[in-house]
Motif scaffolding. Structure first.
Motif, short mmCIF file in Angstrom:
data_model
loop_
_atom_site.label_atom_id
_atom_site.label_comp_id
_atom_site.label_asym_id
_atom_site.label_seq_id
_atom_site.Cartn_x
_atom_site.Cartn_y
_atom_site.Cartn_z
N PRO A 182 0.79 -1.23 0.00
CA PRO A 182 0.00 0.00 0.00
C PRO A 182 0.82 1.28 0.00
N ALA A 183 2.05 1.23 0.47
CA ALA A 183 2.89 2.43 0.51
C ALA A 183 3.39 2.82 -0.87
N GLY A 184 3.17 1.95 -1.87
CA GLY A 184 3.72 2.21 -3.19
C GLY A 184 2.72 2.55 -4.26
N ALA A 185 1.43 2.62 -3.90
CA ALA A 185 0.43 2.78 -4.96
C ALA A 185 -0.58 3.87 -4.65
N TRP A 186 -0.81 4.70 -5.65
CA TRP A 186 -1.88 5.70 -5.63
C TRP A 186 -2.66 5.48 -6.92
N ASP A 187 -3.25 4.31 -7.06
CA ASP A 187 -3.89 3.93 -8.32
C ASP A 187 -4.92 2.83 -8.07
N GLY A 188 -5.28 2.12 -9.12
CA GLY A 188 -6.30 1.10 -9.04
C GLY A 188 -5.94 -0.11 -8.20
N SER A 189 -4.70 -0.16 -7.72
CA SER A 189 -4.32 -1.26 -6.81
C SER A 189 -5.19 -1.25 -5.57
N TRP A 190 -5.76 -0.08 -5.27
CA TRP A 190 -6.59 0.05 -4.08
C TRP A 190 -7.78 -0.89 -4.10
N GLU A 191 -8.23 -1.30 -5.28
CA GLU A 191 -9.39 -2.18 -5.38
C GLU A 191 -9.11 -3.51 -4.68
N LEU A 192 -7.88 -4.00 -4.78
CA LEU A 192 -7.50 -5.22 -4.08
C LEU A 192 -7.28 -4.93 -2.60
N TYR A 193 -6.58 -3.83 -2.31
CA TYR A 193 -6.29 -3.50 -0.91
C TYR A 193 -7.54 -3.43 -0.05
N ARG A 194 -8.61 -2.82 -0.58
CA ARG A 194 -9.82 -2.64 0.21
C ARG A 194 -10.35 -3.96 0.76
N ASN A 195 -10.07 -5.04 0.07
CA ASN A 195 -10.63 -6.34 0.45
C ASN A 195 -9.70 -7.22 1.28
N ILE A 196 -8.41 -6.89 1.30
CA ILE A 196 -7.48 -7.74 2.06
C ILE A 196 -6.80 -6.99 3.20
N PHE A 197 -6.86 -5.68 3.19
CA PHE A 197 -6.33 -4.88 4.30
C PHE A 197 -7.48 -4.18 4.99
N GLN A 198 -7.16 -3.54 6.12
CA GLN A 198 -8.12 -2.67 6.81
C GLN A 198 -7.55 -1.28 6.97
N THR A 199 -8.43 -0.32 7.08
CA THR A 199 -8.07 1.03 7.47
C THR A 199 -8.81 1.34 8.77
N LEU A 200 -8.36 2.38 9.47
CA LEU A 200 -9.01 2.73 10.72
C LEU A 200 -10.48 3.03 10.52
#
Length: 525
Positions: A50-68
């Protein structure tokens, strides 16, 4: 049967997409008895860190990581997710405190503590990866922790949008034992705390997600597993959908395929047409001897025919856009239409002549071949046709696959290049701030001091976002006057799904990122 509901509502309602297909569309599924849901997309991650992407990679992150904080189904403002509670503790929006849920763990069983949150946020700024999300944290001064569960964010200026920033997948919480403080993680392993864990990943091909037994958050998972398959183009994705090799398509449906799905309805495929705030635009590189000249940029703006692009190339599945802030958001304006009106070669020639430019201007336009849909190449051919036909420009087209394309624009190699933008959060700020400043999402410095030092800070101090209209309109006018960024069109969200899939009603969050856990197979009444 085939049914299509179109909701063109304000962005606050983007997360709610309706599927109206039959008597059982809203019936609940039993996750324990379901096969994995297979989702197709043309938007593959550029990195798993997550520290390396400001793009569509977020679509995967939303489902496997959490945010506060994030967006529960139907929410339009951030609500606690990994956190038990979050709020500003002062009246000036400069101190933001969160308390984690008790007993938080990562998918591998390691404890998720306040220190892990601090580590995750701090490493984004320390690494400051090219094209990474460090620019989102411009208002952050420091992060403090108290015990295992309390995190306090101290801001260097008032910023009412900070909770929206924390809700972006860029702020995903990672395990300090697995993610270095000063460099990106290089392997294909992921240890997050989201609704799913990443069981396996094949770059550019497939991500296999299975239920995370350690998950604690707001997501009510309607399935046990999701497989995401990455396609090079829309045609292959739709073919796989019709062959029942995938269940849902998301991101990348081509205009021709959308029209075909609309015209040739079947009882096996649903098509959902919903409001969207994704945009397409051109970026002019100030390092290029031609693109750096305001007269050249303004002449291009005067010639470009957005109506021809949206109709001829996109078959009216997108809408012309005359501002970097799309329709549906508070403060949207139409500055490029107001200042330039209809396309005019005569006016463009006058702009160039007044600047002493009397020869045909050579410009090289770059685009990516595998990121923004199959029409991208056709759009750039249409742009070339329009500019060449004016007699004022000689355009050369060049392209690269996304991963090498990103490297190129970050190095400043492209005179003019195309980009798309999917919002980080539903606020006009997010369609201005990421593109200005020395460090921005484009890798192309754009100081714009009046915006970065005046208008944006003033707007961010306002907790009532409806009261930011004047600042937002002024910032948009500066972008029009500079013509460093040229908006082209605003998209709509099309999702195609097999008739036995339900859950699309809540599938997209306000940033139009798919929450895979809402999808499930229908059961009969």
């Amino acid at each position: 049967m085939f049914n299509r509901n179109r909701f063109l509502r304000r962005v606050a309602a983007i997360a709610s997409i309706s599927l109206v297909t039959g008597c059982s569309v809203l019936s609940d599924g039993d996750p324990d008895s379901q096969e994995p849901i297979v989702v197709g997309t043309t938007s593959a991650p550029s990195t798993l860190d997550p520290a390396g992407a400001w793009d569509g990679s977020w679509e995967l992150y939303r489902n496997i990581f959490q945010t506060l904080v994030a967006y529960p189904n139907g929410a339009t403002t951030p609500q606690p997710d990994a956190a038990e509670s979050c709020s500003f503790t002062d009246s000036t929006s400069r101190t933001y405190r969160c308390k984690l849920r008790a007993g938080m763990k990562f998918a591998d069983g390691d404890p998720l503590t306040a220190e892990a949150v601090r580590h995750s946020i701090d490493r984004i700024r320390t690494i400051d990866a090219p094209g990474g999300p460090a620019g989102l944290l411009g208002s952050l001064d420091r992060v403090e922790t108290s015990g295992d569960r309390e995190i306090v964010f101290h801001l260097n200026r008032p910023d009412a949008t900070f909770p929206f920033v924390l809700a972006t997948p860029a702020m995903s919480i990672v395990d300090p034992d697995d993610y270095p403080a000063d460099s990106l993680r290089k392997d294909a392993e992921v240890h997050g705390s989201g609704p799913y864990r990443l069981q396996s990943y094949t770059e550019g091909k497939e991500a296999v997600l299975v239920r995370n037994a350690n998950y604690k958050g707001f997501a009510e998972r309607q399935n046990d597993a999701v497989t995401i398959r990455y396609f090079q183009d829309s045609a292959g994705m739709v073919k796989a959908l019709r062959a029942k090799q995938i269940d849902v398509t998301y991101r990348g449906l081509a205009a021709d395929d959308i029209v075909a799905l609309q015209k040739h309805a079947t009882d096996e495929v649903q098509l959902v047409d919903g409001a969207g705030t994704d945009i397409s635009y051109l970026v002019f590189n100030p390092k290029d001897p031609w693109a750096r000249q305001p007269a050249v940029r303004k002449a291009v703006a005067q010639i470009v025919d957005r109506g021809a692009i949206t109709h001829k190339v996109y078959k009216d599945t997108v809408d012309p856009l005359y501002s970097m802030v799309p329709k549906g958001l508070t403060g949207h304006a139409t500055g490029f239409f107001d200042d330039y009106g209809d396309p005019s070669v005569t006016k463009a020639r006058a702009i160039l002549t007044a600047a002493g430019i009397t020869r045909r201007v050579p410009l090289t336009l770059w685009y990516t071949t595998d990121r923004y849909g199959s029409e991208t190449a056709l759009m750039f051919k249409e742009l070339k046709r329009q500019l060449d036909a004016s007699g004022l420009f000689t355009v050369t087209l060049k392209s690269r696959p996304w991963k090498s394309y990103v490297v190129g624009y970050q190095k400043g190699e492209y005179p003019v290049f195309g980009r798309g933008w999917f919002p980080d959060f539903p606020d006009a700020d997010n369609f201005i701030a990421p593109f200005v400043g020395e460090h921005n999402a484009l890798g192309t410095p754009y100081p714009a001091k009046r915006i970065t030092a005046g208008l944006l800070p003033h707007a961010r101090a306002e907790s009532d976002r409806a009261r930011t209209v004047k600042d937002v309109e002024q910032a948009q006018q500066i972008l029009v006057d500079d013509a460093r960024l040229l908006p082209l069109w605003q998209g709509r969200q099309f999702v195609a799904a097999s008739d036995d899939i339900s859950g699309g009603e809540q599938a997209l969050d306000p940033s139009t990122i798919m929450m895979m856990w809402t999808l499930h197979r229908k059961t009969s009444w």
